[in-house]
Design a protein around this motif. Sequence first.
Motif, PDB file in Angstrom:
ATOM      1  N   TYR A  87      35.165  30.100  32.561  1.00 47.21           N
ATOM      2  CA  TYR A  87      34.811  29.892  33.963  1.00 47.21           C
ATOM      3  C   TYR A  87      36.030  29.482  34.776  1.00 47.21           C
ATOM      4  O   TYR A  87      36.843  28.674  34.321  1.00 47.21           O
ATOM      5  N   TYR A  88      36.130  30.016  35.967  1.00 46.59           N
ATOM      6  CA  TYR A  88      37.149  29.608  36.926  1.00 46.59           C
ATOM      7  C   TYR A  88      36.453  29.307  38.251  1.00 46.59           C
ATOM      8  O   TYR A  88      35.423  29.897  38.575  1.00 46.59           O
ATOM      9  N   ASP A  89      37.050  28.413  39.018  1.00 42.71           N
ATOM     10  CA  ASP A  89      36.422  27.965  40.255  1.00 42.71           C
ATOM     11  C   ASP A  89      36.665  28.963  41.383  1.00 42.71           C
ATOM     12  O   ASP A  89      37.799  29.142  41.843  1.00 42.71           O
ATOM     13  N   ALA A  90      35.586  29.592  41.847  1.00 43.05           N
ATOM     14  CA  ALA A  90      35.681  30.520  42.976  1.00 43.05           C
ATOM     15  C   ALA A  90      35.628  29.798  44.310  1.00 43.05           C
ATOM     16  O   ALA A  90      35.748  30.422  45.361  1.00 43.05           O
ATOM     17  N   GLY A  91      35.441  28.465  44.285  1.00 40.20           N
ATOM     18  CA  GLY A  91      35.437  27.686  45.516  1.00 40.20           C
ATOM     19  C   GLY A  91      36.817  27.233  45.932  1.00 40.20           C
ATOM     20  O   GLY A  91      36.972  26.603  46.985  1.00 40.20           O
ATOM     21  N   ALA A  92      37.828  27.536  45.132  1.00 41.97           N
ATOM     22  CA  ALA A  92      39.209  27.185  45.476  1.00 41.97           C
ATOM     23  C   ALA A  92      39.720  28.126  46.570  1.00 41.97           C
ATOM     24  O   ALA A  92      39.019  29.035  47.024  1.00 41.97           O
ATOM     25  N   ASP A  93      40.948  27.921  46.981  1.00 40.83           N
ATOM     26  CA  ASP A  93      41.567  28.815  47.958  1.00 40.83           C
ATOM     27  C   ASP A  93      41.536  30.251  47.425  1.00 40.83           C
ATOM     28  O   ASP A  93      41.842  30.493  46.253  1.00 40.83           O
ATOM     29  N   ILE A  94      41.178  31.194  48.275  1.00 36.96           N
ATOM     30  CA  ILE A  94      40.990  32.571  47.816  1.00 36.96           C
ATOM     31  C   ILE A  94      42.261  33.142  47.206  1.00 36.96           C
ATOM     32  O   ILE A  94      42.211  33.857  46.196  1.00 36.96           O
ATOM     33  N   GLU A  95      43.415  32.828  47.766  1.00 39.22           N
ATOM     34  CA  GLU A  95      44.667  33.336  47.194  1.00 39.22           C
ATOM     35  C   GLU A  95      44.884  32.808  45.784  1.00 39.22           C
ATOM     36  O   GLU A  95      45.411  33.522  44.910  1.00 39.22           O
ATOM     37  N   ASP A  96      44.478  31.554  45.536  1.00 39.16           N
ATOM     38  CA  ASP A  96      44.601  30.997  44.186  1.00 39.16           C
ATOM     39  C   ASP A  96      43.655  31.704  43.218  1.00 39.16           C
ATOM     40  O   ASP A  96      44.011  31.969  42.065  1.00 39.16           O
ATOM     41  N   VAL A  97      42.437  32.006  43.692  1.00 34.61           N
ATOM     42  CA  VAL A  97      41.473  32.715  42.854  1.00 34.61           C
ATOM     43  C   VAL A  97      42.010  34.101  42.492  1.00 34.61           C
ATOM     44  O   VAL A  97      41.960  34.526  41.331  1.00 34.61           O
ATOM     45  N   VAL A  98      42.536  34.794  43.476  1.00 31.35           N
ATOM     46  CA  VAL A  98      43.092  36.133  43.248  1.00 31.35           C
ATOM     47  C   VAL A  98      44.259  36.084  42.265  1.00 31.35           C
ATOM     48  O   VAL A  98      44.376  36.926  41.368  1.00 31.35           O
ATOM     49  N   GLN A  99      45.128  35.082  42.403  1.00 32.76           N
ATOM     50  CA  GLN A  99      46.270  34.974  41.497  1.00 32.76           C
ATOM     51  C   GLN A  99      45.823  34.702  40.070  1.00 32.76           C
ATOM     52  O   GLN A  99      46.416  35.226  39.116  1.00 32.76           O
ATOM     53  N   GLN A 100      44.771  33.897  39.908  1.00 29.71           N
ATOM     54  CA  GLN A 100      44.240  33.665  38.562  1.00 29.71           C
ATOM     55  C   GLN A 100      43.755  34.965  37.936  1.00 29.71           C
ATOM     56  O   GLN A 100      44.010  35.229  36.750  1.00 29.71           O
ATOM     57  N   ALA A 101      43.079  35.792  38.726  1.00 33.03           N
ATOM     58  CA  ALA A 101      42.606  37.077  38.206  1.00 33.03           C
ATOM     59  C   ALA A 101      43.782  37.972  37.827  1.00 33.03           C
ATOM     60  O   ALA A 101      43.770  38.623  36.768  1.00 33.03           O
ATOM     61  N   ARG A 102      44.805  38.016  38.668  1.00 32.35           N
ATOM     62  CA  ARG A 102      45.990  38.832  38.361  1.00 32.35           C
ATOM     63  C   ARG A 102      46.662  38.370  37.065  1.00 32.35           C
ATOM     64  O   ARG A 102      47.072  39.184  36.232  1.00 32.35           O
ATOM     65  N   ASP A 103      46.763  37.045  36.914  1.00 29.18           N
ATOM     66  CA  ASP A 103      47.400  36.510  35.704  1.00 29.18           C
ATOM     67  C   ASP A 103      46.595  36.854  34.455  1.00 29.18           C
ATOM     68  O   ASP A 103      47.166  37.190  33.405  1.00 29.18           O
ATOM     69  N   LEU A 104      45.277  36.751  34.544  1.00 28.20           N
ATOM     70  CA  LEU A 104      44.436  37.073  33.399  1.00 28.20           C
ATOM     71  C   LEU A 104      44.597  38.529  32.984  1.00 28.20           C
ATOM     72  O   LEU A 104      44.664  38.853  31.799  1.00 28.20           O
ATOM     73  N   ILE A 105      44.671  39.414  33.968  1.00 26.35           N
ATOM     74  CA  ILE A 105      44.855  40.833  33.665  1.00 26.35           C
ATOM     75  C   ILE A 105      46.244  41.071  33.073  1.00 26.35           C
ATOM     76  O   ILE A 105      46.407  41.778  32.073  1.00 26.35           O
ATOM     77  N   ALA A 106      47.251  40.467  33.680  1.00 20.08           N
ATOM     78  CA  ALA A 106      48.630  40.676  33.225  1.00 20.08           C
ATOM     79  C   ALA A 106      48.834  40.211  31.794  1.00 20.08           C
ATOM     80  O   ALA A 106      49.592  40.837  31.032  1.00 20.08           O
ATOM     81  N   HIS A 107      48.151  39.141  31.409  1.00 20.82           N
ATOM     82  CA  HIS A 107      48.305  38.596  30.061  1.00 20.82           C
ATOM     83  C   HIS A 107      47.216  39.102  29.105  1.00 20.82           C
ATOM     84  O   HIS A 107      47.096  38.598  27.990  1.00 20.82           O
ATOM     85  N   GLU A 108      46.456  40.086  29.555  1.00 20.22           N
ATOM     86  CA  GLU A 108      45.403  40.701  28.733  1.00 20.22           C
ATOM     87  C   GLU A 108      44.454  39.644  28.165  1.00 20.22           C
ATOM     88  O   GLU A 108      44.102  39.654  26.984  1.00 20.22           O
ATOM     89  N   GLU A 109      44.010  38.748  29.048  1.00 19.29           N
ATOM     90  CA  GLU A 109      43.140  37.648  28.642  1.00 19.29           C
ATOM     91  C   GLU A 109      41.690  37.849  29.092  1.00 19.29           C
ATOM     92  O   GLU A 109      40.908  36.903  29.033  1.00 19.29           O
ATOM     93  N   VAL A 110      41.350  39.026  29.543  1.00 21.70           N
ATOM     94  CA  VAL A 110      40.001  39.269  30.055  1.00 21.70           C
ATOM     95  C   VAL A 110      39.579  40.690  29.724  1.00 21.70           C
ATOM     96  O   VAL A 110      40.372  41.630  29.808  1.00 21.70           O
ATOM     97  N   ASP A 111      38.311  40.840  29.332  1.00 17.27           N
ATOM     98  CA  ASP A 111      37.730  42.166  29.111  1.00 17.27           C
ATOM     99  C   ASP A 111      36.779  42.549  30.228  1.00 17.27           C
ATOM    100  O   ASP A 111      36.668  43.725  30.587  1.00 17.27           O
ATOM    101  N   VAL A 112      36.057  41.548  30.778  1.00 19.26           N
ATOM    102  CA  VAL A 112      35.100  41.775  31.857  1.00 19.26           C
ATOM    103  C   VAL A 112      35.157  40.588  32.805  1.00 19.26           C
ATOM    104  O   VAL A 112      35.196  39.430  32.353  1.00 19.26           O
ATOM    105  N   PHE A 113      35.167  40.861  34.109  1.00 18.45           N
ATOM    106  CA  PHE A 113      34.994  39.817  35.106  1.00 18.45           C
ATOM    107  C   PHE A 113      33.536  39.769  35.539  1.00 18.45           C
ATOM    108  O   PHE A 113      32.871  40.803  35.673  1.00 18.45           O
TER     109      PHE A 113
END
Length: 392
Positions: free
Chosen positions: A93-119
Amino acid sequence: MLSVTQTGPAGALRASPSMLLRSSGGNRSDDVFGHSGQLLRRRERGNLRVVNFIGLTGPAGVWGLASANSMLLAASEINRRGGILGREIEPSYYDAGADIEDVVQQARDLIAHEEVDVFMGSHISAVRVALRKAIGGRVPYVYTPVYEGGERTPGVMAIGETPRHQSRPAIDWLANARNAKRWYLIGSDYVWPWLAHKATKKYITEAGGQVVGEEFVAMGEHDHSAAIDRIRAARPDVVVISLIGTDSIVFNRAFAEHGLAARMLRLAGAMDETLLLGIGSDNSENLYCSSGYFVGRDSAPNEAFRARYDAMFGRCSPIPGSIAQSNYEGLQFLAAAAAKAGSVSARPLLQASSRMAYHGARGEIVMKAGRAHMPIHLAEAQGLDFKMIKTF
């Protein structure tokens, strides 16, 4: 972020919103993760890593714990059946109530490090719009709550209620049964209320009504005195409320405390039993809601869901209202789509889910051309519960 949870003897999640924002050092539940008493400090590549962006802070944070619980319950059930295509679900779980740019960066990092299969996502549409661009179809993205409709982005699958099926029949019913002619719209200042109101105004006109006022309120605003004065002056029969989470609670309390609840009807979107508890029984007069799910609705699928939820988390756990419960259905939808597609990749999932059916607490949900079709129930608040009036 939460990828490991502390569970008690009954399997209940013991986590405050602050705990959900970081890794916990507790043990995994056998039912959810299938590893008895073993702390896994690194994700196993064989597991299906489902990252859920849910509101844990901000106005939508009121649904956070029940949303996490609902997803964990679904993961438990699916893992007991052998997982999704033989892979155990590993939720985080990640907090979607944070600043939107921070949420987007978390998603980018997860994809870049191959840490996610499904959002997955149970958050406001402004976050969805930003995330879908960042994800870019590289990873499937299941969006679960009520929303404004029209989602066609490749790789994004939305299963929530939309205005055409949620609001339109409720407006017709209030126009006919309660002789509602004058309507005032108030919503949070972001994409869901903007587009939902656009559709709502069309439905009001088709029902022979008149919109006598409309305004949008900044999220987190708790002083509604000026808005209530404008509503009083406009003399509507119905106030349509598209405020989110605690913002809706605060507005509805103020609305009643200013003496308007006895004089005007309210039709609220994104409303459920969680918010009703916050609004209070003294402030819920003439409050209506239409939704695909209510906690107290009598049906075999819902009663089974509630029994399993209570058994896993306890009867005093946060109520799994419509927003929270959608996280349970998000995983059930994913399991059904993956079984049909034979894959958890974005394109095959999108193709499979364009025409299929799955089952959850709402009963059978039929996907047609990528849209979720379900019975919609109109209910009126009675104290701290909703009384079912009509099913459309």
